[in-house]
Design a protein around this motif. Structure first.
Motif, mmCIF file in Angstrom:
data_model
loop_
_atom_site.group_PDB
_atom_site.id
_atom_site.type_symbol
_atom_site.label_atom_id
_atom_site.label_comp_id
_atom_site.label_asym_id
_atom_site.label_seq_id
_atom_site.Cartn_x
_atom_site.Cartn_y
_atom_site.Cartn_z
ATOM 1 N N UNK A 1 -20.700 55.717 29.190
ATOM 2 C CA UNK A 1 -20.822 55.665 30.646
ATOM 3 C C UNK A 1 -20.374 56.963 31.300
ATOM 4 N N UNK A 2 -20.172 58.002 30.500
ATOM 5 C CA UNK A 2 -19.949 59.342 31.047
ATOM 6 C C UNK A 2 -21.337 59.912 31.294
ATOM 7 N N UNK A 3 -21.937 59.499 32.394
ATOM 8 C CA UNK A 3 -23.378 59.604 32.584
ATOM 9 C C UNK A 3 -23.901 61.026 32.722
ATOM 10 N N UNK A 4 -23.087 61.939 33.233
ATOM 11 C CA UNK A 4 -23.545 63.324 33.391
ATOM 12 C C UNK A 4 -23.289 64.173 32.150
ATOM 13 N N UNK A 5 -22.269 63.859 31.388
ATOM 14 C CA UNK A 5 -21.895 64.748 30.276
ATOM 15 C C UNK A 5 -21.367 63.987 29.081
ATOM 16 N N UNK A 6 -21.962 62.832 28.799
ATOM 17 C CA UNK A 6 -21.490 62.014 27.681
ATOM 18 C C UNK A 6 -21.745 62.668 26.334
#
Length: 419
Positions: free
Chosen positions: A186-191
């Motif tokens: 769920x680290x949507x920009x930089x997972x």
């Protein structure tokens, strides 16, 4: 046998009028009402843990329930407690809302202002449906009972404190102990979950964001089954697409995962978004990772205060995990506990990056040696959270020793907090 009816109403006047009318229905047994969505789900989960027979046959959800919107709440109840029939009470009896309520899992809709005949007809029909479902569940063998899986979120106080590594190892420990486990990036920009596990997969959490009804087949198409058995739901390859995952979509996705897996671990990263806040709010256990340095501990304190201000989670309901712990640092876990006002995990993760570097660089963190003190500590943390039995973790993840690996909070207290 009387029909037990649980009203879920946030407005005091509406509670009185609804309970008065319900008490007049034949063979109806209204139970004490709940005032919000969280109380409703917690009450049903507690009853379901005892027995499916303890659940009320009917839940009546008022349109002004909160903080979760009524239709989202109905969807979660229908997914987690399939033997409970849900009736929506609403001032909008339009065909559009009726269709949306049915799609969410409601078994009926009653228009405001409440009328006796309409309510009694709907209650009787839903009660019959509920009895039929329970009869089926009673003879259906291994049928999902509705309690739902355990949701654990792992967030970082700031970037680089090790949240992703912790989330992966916790998920691996749960899966290795026999729990069906999903790991969500769920680290949507930089997972980076895909990079840590050397996975290339074109589908991501974004593919579920626009779907109103996430069926088991749709969910299965979106997840990647890793060699370890863990089901991966990855972050999008294009970070800007992360904005498509709203807080509402997150609630639907987490509810769908919870209904299919015994353990759901979400790596929420360090950047707060609506999606991440929704995940933390829904979690059974919310972990916040920090390192024992001034900058990270201050960031942890800011995060805890922000969650409290936004009514995402109270400080006492958050568990801080201390990563890269050493005995020589001035900032020890008891001090972090006092600063943040949270609980602090009894397992601290030791500082030992050298043993991790080759596995991280190769994208094979799941092949980390069982003798790794970091892995031992993270699996001990999973055991502390109740996600794995200590004996199983000790066999598969290595022994847990306080001198080289996990550091117990009890031992620190017994020795005066010196770590």
């Amino acid at each position: 046998m009387p029909t037990r009816i649980l009203p879920a109403v946030g407005d005091a006047d509406a509670v009185r009028s609804l309970t008065t009318l319900l008490s007049q229905l034949p063979d109806a047994e209204p139970v004490p009402p709940v005032a919000d969505s969280t109380q409703l789900v917690d009450t049903l989960a507690r009853l379901a843990a005892e027995s499916i027979e303890e659940l009320p046959e009917i839940v009546v959800v008022h349109e002004r329930i909160g903080p979760v919107p009524a239709l989202e709440l109905i969807r979660e109840v229908a997914l987690r407690f399939p033997a409970v029939g849900v009736i929506l009470v609403t001032s909008d009896a339009s065909p559009g809302l009726f269709s949306a309520a049915m799609d969410s899992g409601a078994r009926g809709l009653v228009a405001l202002p409440l009328g006796y005949e309409e309510l009694v007809n709907r209650v009787q029909a839903v009660a019959q449906w509920s009895v039929g479902v329970r009869r089926h569940l009673g003879h259906g063998g291994d049928v999902f009972s509705g309690v739902g899986g355990r949701v654990v979120t792992v967030s970082g106080a700031k970037g680089g404190v090790g949240a992703t590594l912790a989330a992966i190892q916790i998920a691996l420990a749960a899966q290795a102990s026999g729990h069906s486990t999903a790991l969500v990036d769920m680290d949507l920009q930089s997972g980076d979950v895909a990079s840590y596990l050397d996975v290339q997969f074109r589908r991501s959490v974004v593919d579920l964001a626009g779907i109103a009804d996430i069926s088991p087949r749709v969910l299965a198409d979106a997840v990647f089954r890793h060699d370890t058995g863990v089901a991966l739901l990855l972050a999008p390859g294009e970070g800007e697409r992360g904005e498509e995952v709203t807080d509402r979509a997150t609630r639907q996705i987490v509810s769908a995962l919870r209904s299919r897996y015994e353990v759901v671990v979400l790596d929420c990263g360090a950047q707060m978004s609506g999606a991440g806040a929704a995940a933390v709010e829904m979690a059974d256990t919310a972990l916040l990772l920090t390192t024992p340095d001034v900058v990270a501990v201050r960031a942890a304190k800011r995060t805890v205060r922000m969650w409290d201000r936004l009514q995402v989670r109270k400080a006492e309901e958050t568990t801080v995990v201390v990563n890269r712990h050493t005995r020589g640092t001035e900032i020890q876990p008891p001090l972090i506990q006092r600063i943040t006002g949270t609980a602090v995990a009894g397992t601290a993760i030791p500082a030992h990056f050298k043993e991790l570097q080759s596995a991280v660089d190769a994208g094979r963190i799941h092949e980390l040696d069982h003798r790794s003190v970091v892995k031992q500590a993270l699996w001990a943390l999973a055991a502390e959270l109740g996600l794995v039995k200590v004996t199983e973790a000790a066999q598969k993840g290595g022994r847990f020793r306080g001198d080289r690996g996990a550091v117990s909070l009890r031992r620190r207290r017994e020795t005066g907090g010196g770590g």
